[in-house]
Write an enzyme that holds these catalytic residues in place. Structure first.
Site, PDB file in Angstrom:
ATOM      1  N   GLU A 208      -4.913  -8.708   3.263  1.00 42.03           N
ATOM      2  CA  GLU A 208      -3.982  -8.548   4.123  1.00 42.03           C
ATOM      3  C   GLU A 208      -4.270  -9.905   5.333  1.00 42.03           C
ATOM      4  OE1 GLU A 208      -5.754  -6.096   2.893  1.00 42.03           O
ATOM      5  OE2 GLU A 208      -4.550  -4.450   2.854  1.00 42.03           O
TER       6      GLU A 208
ATOM      7  N   HIS B 138     -16.054 -25.140  24.756  1.00 45.79           N
ATOM      8  CA  HIS B 138     -16.745 -24.415  23.770  1.00 45.79           C
ATOM      9  C   HIS B 138     -18.202 -24.203  24.157  1.00 45.79           C
ATOM     10  CE1 HIS B 138     -17.799 -24.776  19.123  1.00 45.79           C
ATOM     11  NE2 HIS B 138     -18.003 -23.553  19.811  1.00 45.79           N
TER      12      HIS B 138
ATOM     13  N   GLU C 271       3.344   2.293   2.824  1.00 41.32           N
ATOM     14  CA  GLU C 271       4.484   1.581   3.238  1.00 41.32           C
ATOM     15  C   GLU C 271       5.459   1.264   2.241  1.00 41.32           C
ATOM     16  OE1 GLU C 271       1.008  -1.417   2.833  1.00 41.32           O
ATOM     17  OE2 GLU C 271       1.502   0.656   3.516  1.00 41.32           O
TER      18      GLU C 271
ATOM     19  N   HIS D 107      -0.654  -2.220   5.301  1.00 44.41           N
ATOM     20  CA  HIS D 107      -1.083  -0.825   5.111  1.00 44.41           C
ATOM     21  C   HIS D 107      -1.757  -0.288   6.402  1.00 44.41           C
ATOM     22  CE1 HIS D 107      -1.842   2.667   2.802  1.00 44.41           C
ATOM     23  NE2 HIS D 107      -3.095   2.556   2.727  1.00 44.41           N
TER      24      HIS D 107
ATOM     25  N   GLY E  80     -10.245 -20.699  16.480  1.00 44.25           N
ATOM     26  CA  GLY E  80     -11.611 -20.933  15.776  1.00 44.25           C
ATOM     27  C   GLY E  80     -12.059 -19.924  14.943  1.00 44.25           C
TER      28      GLY E  80
ATOM     29  N   GLY F  76       0.848  -1.247  -0.078  1.00 40.69           N
ATOM     30  CA  GLY F  76      -0.077  -0.096  -0.117  1.00 40.69           C
ATOM     31  C   GLY F  76       0.781   1.045   0.061  1.00 40.69           C
ATOM     32  N   SER F  77       0.360   2.434  -0.160  1.00 38.82           N
ATOM     33  CA  SER F  77       0.985   3.596  -0.409  1.00 38.82           C
ATOM     34  C   SER F  77       1.809   4.006   0.825  1.00 38.82           C
ATOM     35  CB  SER F  77      -0.027   4.849  -0.765  1.00 38.82           C
ATOM     36  OG  SER F  77      -0.810   5.027   0.413  1.00 38.82           O
TER      37      SER F  77
END
Length: 535
Positions: A56, A286, A37, A79, A405, A34-35
């Protein structure tokens, strides 16, 4: 007058960071550019590799698998706010997996931050919390290399986990200083006094049960655990929701998998007079339950490297230590008594072919045709119980899944595991065993696997539904046969999806074709996808 000594020019932030990464044996960057980085990658050095993911969350999943396979922190570049937001699902999974990741994110230039510029991250360090161990946006550009050094050591200290550093785009050209390499201890030695109590309890027990979890494999303690179990003739169970193989599942002392339900755990452990939990919560549930957490009157000891996990354990006693050190110490300290050898659990009866094919038949055949060096990365929660019965894992570094999960981990993690194993020169293929619903969370991982020509076979179990949700619905009061809304998945074509990303693929519906097609997919020189239509 003495001549003034010539002062060496200070390195830029980029130069200092690259040398630091080399010192840390990190030469791979996982990202989706992205711009904000882009300045990090100006004059990108030839001894580094950029692994592109198309989203990402996929990028973080790949880095997670790579870090676990290489046993070193992996570097992920994202980004700013939107990119970190996309990645949060697998950042959460990395946190639950206790995977060491250095997550960096681009930030807008410092000079325009007062004006709330386009694509900046407000409160950038708050965004990934609470699922990172540490988050920082350095106060000065010159502090970036030191912040990354600190991030690495925090990520690698037990319990391992992801860390986050936000880096403004105009920092990379600023002057900084070299960061000298340091050694920081990564192991926690057991308290001798507490360990002696554990050893005494183990020596006195007549029918001990060991419940092993993810931490055993993560700490490299698998072989030590096998010795300890054999020394004490203990039954070894895998802890609920373990994200790695905790004990060789073909071993005669393997007792099976504990379910994530309180009453059923107590039922399985009834008859033992000691429960020793290694590298796992005691216990992970769970659904809500009632009653005791272990059979009444049975002492429980837990050894984990996470003090938070030890603190919330509801019963028994806990020792905070690295598993390889603690289990090795138990081998030396605990004196086995004369015990009967535990009964060998019977092997499940073979499954006959049917049309449509059952998941049990498919995994039975997969077990027959896979190579002993192959590893499995799994994200098929609706088929996990069948997998545990039909596809036994060999031991250390043989199996990976998500501890969170959260879906969307398995496909990119398989890419990262394959890359990590390739880097270490290991034989064997990576088998990504993925449910049809799970695969759609991160199907973009196929593109990266195809571009890198990795030795991966993606096995898609296509039952045209979210099976885990439909099977679990009665627990939440659904009538027998009643389907929760939105749990059918008709018309997905995984062969077309794979070919559209540059990967060869095939579909199998006839059980008579299964063995040959699986062998072909497992012996291919590059990545393959095989879609198995199952009931």
């Amino acid at each position: 007058m003495e001549p003034t000594a010539r002062q060496e020019p200070r390195p830029t932030v980029r130069e200092a960071v690259l040398r630091l990464l080399r010192d840390l044996n990190i030469d791979t960057v996982f990202g989706n550019p992205g711009s904000t980085e882009l300045p990090m990658f100006r004059d990108f050095p030839s001894d580094f590799r950029y692994v592109l993911g198309l989203q990402e969350s996929v990028v973080v999943g790949m880095a997670d698998g790579y870090a676990q396979a290489t046993r070193n922190a992996a570097l992920v570049n994202l980004h700013s706010a939107a990119g970190v937001g996309h990645a949060m699902g697998n950042i959460f999974t990395a946190f639950k997996n206790q995977t060491p990741l250095i997550v960096t994110a681009g930030q807008q230039a410092r000079s325009i931050l007062p004006f709330d510029p386009f694509l900046f991250a407000a409160q950038s360090t708050d965004l990934p919390k609470p699922y990172v161990k540490w988050a920082c946006e350095p106060a000065r550009a010159e502090d970036v290399p030191l912040a990354l050094a600190r991030a690495y050591h925090i990520a690698m200290q037990p319990p391992c986990g992801p860390v986050f550093v936000s880096i403004p785009a105009d920092d990379w050209e600023q002057p900084s200083d070299w960061v000298e390499p340091r050694q920081v201890s990564r192991s926690v030695a057991p308290d001798p006094h507490v360990l002696a109590q554990v050893a005494k309890a183990l020596s006195r027990a007549r029918r001990p049960a060991i419940v092993a979890g993810t931490g055993v494999d993560r700490d490299g303690a698998m072989d030590l655990l096998v010795q300890l179990a054999e020394q004490h003739r203990a039954v070894v169970y895998t802890a609920p929701m373990s994200a790695r193989c905790a004990f060789p599942e073909a071993h005669p002392q393997f007792g099976g998998f504990l379910p994530a339900m309180r009453e059923r755990i107590v039922d399985r452990l009834t008859g033992h007079d000691l429960v020793l939990v290694l590298g796992a919560p005691a216990f992970l549930y769970h659904v809500e339950g009632q009653g005791p957490h272990v059979p009444p009157g049975v002492p429980l000891w837990q050894i984990v490297d996470d003090p938070q996990m030890a603190a919330w354990t509801p019963t028994g006693n806990s020792l905070v230590a690295s598993l390889h050190l603690a289990v090795d110490a138990l081998l030396q300290a605990a004196s086995p008594v004369k015990r009967a050898m535990p009964k060998v659990a019977p092997c499940p009866a073979p499954v006959e072919a049917g049309s449509p094919m059952s998941v049990a038949f498919v995994l039975q055949v997969l077990d027959e045709v896979r190579h002993k060096d192959d590893v499995v990365v799994e994200e098929a929660p609706g088929s996990r119980g069948v997998m545990q019965a039909r596809l036994p894992m060999a031991g250390a570094d043989s199996f990976y899944t998500m501890a969170s999960g959260g879906l969307g981990y398995g496909m990119p993690a398989a890419v990262g595991v394959a890359l990590g194993r390739q880097r270490k020169g290991l034989n064997g293929r990576t088998i990504a065993l993925i449910g049809d619903g799970s695969s759609m969370y991160s199907i973009q991982a196929l593109y990266t696997a195809a571009q890198l020509a990795l030795p991966i076979t993606f096995v898609i179990l296509n039952n045209r539904r979210y099976a885990a949700l439909q099977d679990f619905a009665p627990v939440f009061g659904f009538a027998p046969g009643e389907k929760p809304a939105g749990t059918d998945l008709p018309s997905l074509d995984f062969v077309s999806l794979a070919r559209g990303q540059g990967m060869e693929a095939t579909r199998v519906e006839n059980p008579s074709d299964l063995s040959d097609k699986l062998r072909q997919a497992l012996q291919a020189p590059g990545p393959r996808l095989i879609e198995l239509v199952v009931v």
